[in-house]
Design an enzyme around this catalytic site. Structure first.
Site, PDB file in Angstrom:
ATOM      1  N   THR A  13       0.825  -1.216   0.000  1.00 18.39           N
ATOM      2  CA  THR A  13       0.000   0.000   0.000  1.00 18.39           C
ATOM      3  C   THR A  13       0.859   1.267   0.000  1.00 18.39           C
ATOM      4  OG1 THR A  13      -0.025  -0.188   2.402  1.00 18.39           O
ATOM      5  CG2 THR A  13      -1.954  -1.057   1.229  1.00 18.39           C
ATOM      6  N   GLY A  14       2.185   1.127   0.133  1.00 17.57           N
ATOM      7  CA  GLY A  14       3.054   2.301   0.223  1.00 17.57           C
ATOM      8  C   GLY A  14       3.420   2.852  -1.149  1.00 17.57           C
ATOM      9  N   CYS A 130      18.297   4.545  -2.784  1.00 21.12           N
ATOM     10  CA  CYS A 130      18.028   5.160  -4.090  1.00 21.12           C
ATOM     11  C   CYS A 130      19.178   6.053  -4.577  1.00 21.12           C
ATOM     12  CB  CYS A 130      16.737   5.973  -4.038  1.00 21.12           C
ATOM     13  SG  CYS A 130      16.540   6.904  -2.519  1.00 21.12           S
ATOM     14  N   GLY A 161      10.992  10.348  -1.552  1.00 21.53           N
ATOM     15  CA  GLY A 161      11.919   9.482  -0.826  1.00 21.53           C
ATOM     16  C   GLY A 161      11.450   9.228   0.600  1.00 21.53           C
ATOM     17  N   LYS A 214      25.084   5.742   4.222  1.00 23.78           N
ATOM     18  CA  LYS A 214      24.599   4.657   3.360  1.00 23.78           C
ATOM     19  C   LYS A 214      25.298   4.763   2.005  1.00 23.78           C
ATOM     20  CE  LYS A 214      19.903   4.490   5.292  1.00 23.78           C
ATOM     21  NZ  LYS A 214      18.527   4.983   5.121  1.00 23.78           N
ATOM     22  N   ARG A 236      17.410  17.443   1.166  1.00 20.07           N
ATOM     23  CA  ARG A 236      16.014  17.271   0.701  1.00 20.07           C
ATOM     24  C   ARG A 236      15.573  18.567   0.031  1.00 20.07           C
ATOM     25  NH1 ARG A 236      14.052  12.647   0.408  1.00 20.07           N
ATOM     26  NH2 ARG A 236      14.317  12.177   2.605  1.00 20.07           N
ATOM     27  N   HIS A 243      15.519  12.189  -7.839  1.00 20.73           N
ATOM     28  CA  HIS A 243      16.682  12.659  -7.089  1.00 20.73           C
ATOM     29  C   HIS A 243      17.738  13.148  -8.098  1.00 20.73           C
ATOM     30  CE1 HIS A 243      14.894  11.085  -3.571  1.00 20.73           C
ATOM     31  NE2 HIS A 243      15.771  10.179  -3.199  1.00 20.73           N
TER      32      HIS A 243
HETATM   33  P1  NAP Z   1       5.272   4.317   2.753  1.00 23.25           P
HETATM   34  O1  NAP Z   1       4.596   4.989   1.611  1.00 23.25           O
HETATM   35  O2  NAP Z   1       5.185   4.933   4.109  1.00 23.25           O
HETATM   36  O3  NAP Z   1       4.727   2.776   2.844  1.00 23.25           O
HETATM   37  C1  NAP Z   1       5.076   1.909   3.893  1.00 23.25           C
HETATM   38  C2  NAP Z   1       4.512   0.520   3.597  1.00 23.25           C
HETATM   39  O4  NAP Z   1       4.973  -0.397   4.619  1.00 23.25           O
HETATM   40  C3  NAP Z   1       3.000   0.459   3.644  1.00 23.25           C
HETATM   41  O5  NAP Z   1       2.518  -0.477   2.724  1.00 23.25           O
HETATM   42  C4  NAP Z   1       2.739  -0.021   5.068  1.00 23.25           C
HETATM   43  O6  NAP Z   1       1.485  -0.667   5.222  1.00 23.25           O
HETATM   44  C5  NAP Z   1       3.844  -1.050   5.189  1.00 23.25           C
HETATM   45  N1  NAP Z   1       4.088  -1.402   6.576  1.00 23.25           N
HETATM   46  C6  NAP Z   1       4.442  -0.593   7.586  1.00 23.25           C
HETATM   47  N2  NAP Z   1       4.525  -1.303   8.743  1.00 23.25           N
HETATM   48  C7  NAP Z   1       4.221  -2.577   8.422  1.00 23.25           C
HETATM   49  C8  NAP Z   1       4.107  -3.777   9.159  1.00 23.25           C
HETATM   50  N3  NAP Z   1       4.351  -3.831  10.482  1.00 23.25           N
HETATM   51  N4  NAP Z   1       3.745  -4.917   8.520  1.00 23.25           N
HETATM   52  C9  NAP Z   1       3.493  -4.887   7.200  1.00 23.25           C
HETATM   53  N5  NAP Z   1       3.572  -3.778   6.429  1.00 23.25           N
HETATM   54  C10 NAP Z   1       3.937  -2.639   7.049  1.00 23.25           C
HETATM   55  O7  NAP Z   1       6.808   4.151   2.486  1.00 23.25           O
HETATM   56  P2  NAP Z   1       7.564   3.881   1.081  1.00 23.25           P
HETATM   57  O8  NAP Z   1       8.074   5.159   0.537  1.00 23.25           O
HETATM   58  O9  NAP Z   1       6.731   3.008   0.225  1.00 23.25           O
HETATM   59  O10 NAP Z   1       8.856   3.111   1.617  1.00 23.25           O
HETATM   60  C11 NAP Z   1       8.754   1.877   2.278  1.00 23.25           C
HETATM   61  C12 NAP Z   1      10.137   1.409   2.672  1.00 23.25           C
HETATM   62  O11 NAP Z   1      10.893   1.151   1.486  1.00 23.25           O
HETATM   63  C13 NAP Z   1      10.964   2.445   3.437  1.00 23.25           C
HETATM   64  O12 NAP Z   1      10.693   2.379   4.824  1.00 23.25           O
HETATM   65  C14 NAP Z   1      12.367   2.050   3.096  1.00 23.25           C
HETATM   66  O13 NAP Z   1      12.824   1.044   3.985  1.00 23.25           O
HETATM   67  C15 NAP Z   1      12.226   1.496   1.703  1.00 23.25           C
HETATM   68  N6  NAP Z   1      12.614   2.504   0.705  1.00 23.25           N
HETATM   69  C16 NAP Z   1      13.768   2.310   0.095  1.00 23.25           C
HETATM   70  C17 NAP Z   1      14.197   3.222  -0.827  1.00 23.25           C
HETATM   71  C18 NAP Z   1      15.507   3.036  -1.442  1.00 23.25           C
HETATM   72  O14 NAP Z   1      16.247   3.981  -1.399  1.00 23.25           O
HETATM   73  N7  NAP Z   1      15.784   1.904  -2.040  1.00 23.25           N
HETATM   74  C19 NAP Z   1      13.461   4.338  -1.153  1.00 23.25           C
HETATM   75  C20 NAP Z   1      12.280   4.513  -0.526  1.00 23.25           C
HETATM   76  C21 NAP Z   1      11.870   3.582   0.405  1.00 23.25           C
HETATM   77  P3  NAP Z   1       0.199   0.148   5.791  1.00 23.25           P
HETATM   78  O15 NAP Z   1      -0.329   0.938   4.627  1.00 23.25           O
HETATM   79  O16 NAP Z   1      -0.712  -0.945   6.219  1.00 23.25           O
HETATM   80  O17 NAP Z   1       0.698   1.005   6.912  1.00 23.25           O
HETATM   81  O1  3JN Z   2      14.941   9.775   1.737  1.00 24.41           O
HETATM   82  C1  3JN Z   2      15.129   9.282   0.619  1.00 24.41           C
HETATM   83  O2  3JN Z   2      15.143   9.967  -0.409  1.00 24.41           O
HETATM   84  C2  3JN Z   2      15.349   7.817   0.492  1.00 24.41           C
HETATM   85  C3  3JN Z   2      14.855   7.117   1.696  1.00 24.41           C
HETATM   86  C4  3JN Z   2      15.056   5.850   1.898  1.00 24.41           C
HETATM   87  C5  3JN Z   2      14.622   5.239   3.148  1.00 24.41           C
HETATM   88  C6  3JN Z   2      13.536   5.752   3.842  1.00 24.41           C
HETATM   89  C7  3JN Z   2      13.154   5.189   5.055  1.00 24.41           C
HETATM   90  C8  3JN Z   2      13.847   4.122   5.578  1.00 24.41           C
HETATM   91  C9  3JN Z   2      15.304   4.130   3.644  1.00 24.41           C
HETATM   92  C10 3JN Z   2      16.402   3.523   2.833  1.00 24.41           C
HETATM   93  O3  3JN Z   2      16.077   2.881   1.845  1.00 24.41           O
HETATM   94  O4  3JN Z   2      17.575   3.660   3.148  1.00 24.41           O
HETATM   95  C11 3JN Z   2      14.930   3.606   4.870  1.00 24.41           C
HETATM   96  C12 3JN Z   2      15.677   2.466   5.483  1.00 24.41           C
HETATM   97  O5  3JN Z   2      16.637   2.724   6.205  1.00 24.41           O
HETATM   98  O6  3JN Z   2      15.269   1.347   5.253  1.00 24.41           O
END
Ligand code: NAP
Ligand code: 3JN
Length: 348
Positions: A13-14, A130, A161, A214, A236, A243
């Protein structure tokens, strides 16, 4: 594997999870079934997958039986808790969080850069940050050709992000300012609208942010080369998607800007968009929604020997997260690596 895999998207859903579903569908990922998981808050919600609507299921420890690949994008703590259960059930995890990136048991992979690192996976594969991904896609061909000694990078990162809440904060603050209301800071410590915050993730003991470290540590692991020195400043900016990065490299042997353009125009996942006299340079407002890393403003750093400056832009939610994770899953299929060699590695 001889049959098509069952695939789960965790965090469906995120912002990243929804993009993953779009990409899996658009690339016709050969899945027999796609399942969507999120927290208990979203259980029962419907989310689109092509023409279908998937019913979101609550993530629990025992849901992974019969699932071949789980692509996680639900934050570090959720991944730390649930990925070992997935791997223990024989399900290969591709995780988008930072939870496993620096764990020696987990390859950290950008398919255009180090796909061979997948060969030794033990059940959990990490997707880099990212900002790291878009930089290494462009820099690896240069490193292979003339050895990079040092990288100095400054990032200009979009609010997406920070997920859905970052996007909503910028929208709300812009609306409030135009309507004469004092904007509230709910997500960032200061106003992000019409501002720049040199602060992404938390500050560490060494006064760098976790996001900056990171970039440093992940680049060395992906290049598998501790001799490459990296320093980063991450900021940011009030941009929704995409980005941007100003990158300076010093190399062992000389590479001219012209040679770099030729090399990079032949490199996987990179588009050279570099004709400054005609105002052609990469922009987040232009390349959001696209799959490649775009590089321009390639020029000699005249202050040092063997130095190059460049400007790199990519869609952080696509190549920076969702697309890279789906490409890893594709590479696992191509290399016949959809199996967990030792199911007890992460659960003793
Ligand atoms: P987001 O829009 O806040 O979405 C978070 C997602 O995680 C939602 O689907 C949420 O579900 C789910 N979630 C949270 N707690 C949970 C739990 N206990 N059990 C199951 N699902 C849970 O965040 P996003 O931007 O999509 O990012 C999500 C994650 O991806 C980040 O926290 C980060 O670790 C990673 N990320 C990585 C990069 C990268 O640089 N590669 C970039 C962005 C994000 P609900 O809707 O039910 O709350
Ligand atoms: O802030 C951004 O532009 C990228 C964010 C990535 C992020 C956001 C929340 C948690 C991360 C990540 O991928 O490093 C995390 C995380 O530490 O998992």
């Amino acid at each position: 594997m001889s049959r098509e895999p069952t695939v789960a998207v965790v965090g469906a859903t995120g912002a990243v999870g929804r993009e993953m579903l779009k990409i899996l569908h658009a690339r016709e990922f050969p899945a027999v079934r796609v399942l969507a998981f999120a927290s208990a808050r979203s259980a029962g919600c419907k989310i689109p997958f092509g023409d279908e609507m998937l019913t979101v299921e609550e993530l629990k420890e025992d849901v992974f039986e019969g699932i071949d690949i789980a692509i996680f994008s639900a934050g570090g703590s959720t991944s730390l808790k649930f990925s070992p259960h997935a791997a223990n059930a024989g399900c290969v995890v591709v995780d988008n969080s930072s939870a496993w990136r620096m764990d020696d048991r987990c390859p950290l992979v950008v398919p255009e850069v180090n796909p061979e690192h997948l060969e030794k996976h033990q059940g959990i594969i990490a997707n880099p940050n990212c900002s790291t991904i878009q930089m290494v896609v462009v820099l690896k061909p240069i490193h292979d050709a003339v050895r990079i000694r040092r990288i100095v990078v400054s990032t200009y990162q979009a609010v997406s992000g920070t997920g859905q809440k970052g996007i909503e904060e910028l929208e709300r603050q812009v609306r409030d300012l135009f309507n004469g209301r004092e904007p509230e800071n709910k997500v960032y410590p200061f106003r992000i609208a019409f501002n720049i915050l040199p602060h992404i993730d938390v500050f560490l003991e060494n006064d760098y942010t976790k996001e900056e470290m990171k970039m440093v540590n992940e680049t060395v692991k992906i290049f598998d080369d501790p001799s490459v020195k990296v320093t980063a400043t991450c900021a940011r900016v009030p941009v929704f998607y995409g980005h941007s990065e100003s990158v300076n490299v010093q190399t062992e042997k000389k590479m001219t800007p012209k040679e770099a353009r030729i090399l990079l125009s032949r490199s996987l996942g990179v588009v050279v968009y570099d004709n400054p006299r005609n105002n052609m340079y990469p922009l987040p407002g232009m390349h959001a929604g696209e799959d490649s890393a775009f590089v321009g403003r390639i020029r000699e750093d005249e202050s040092i020997e063997n130095g190059l400056n460049m400007w790199i832009v990519a869609d952080n939610v696509r190549k920076g997260a969702a697309l890279n994770a789906v490409q890893i899953a594709e590479e696992l299929l191509t290399r016949d690596l959809v199996r967990v060699p030792d199911k007890t590695v992460f659960i003793q």
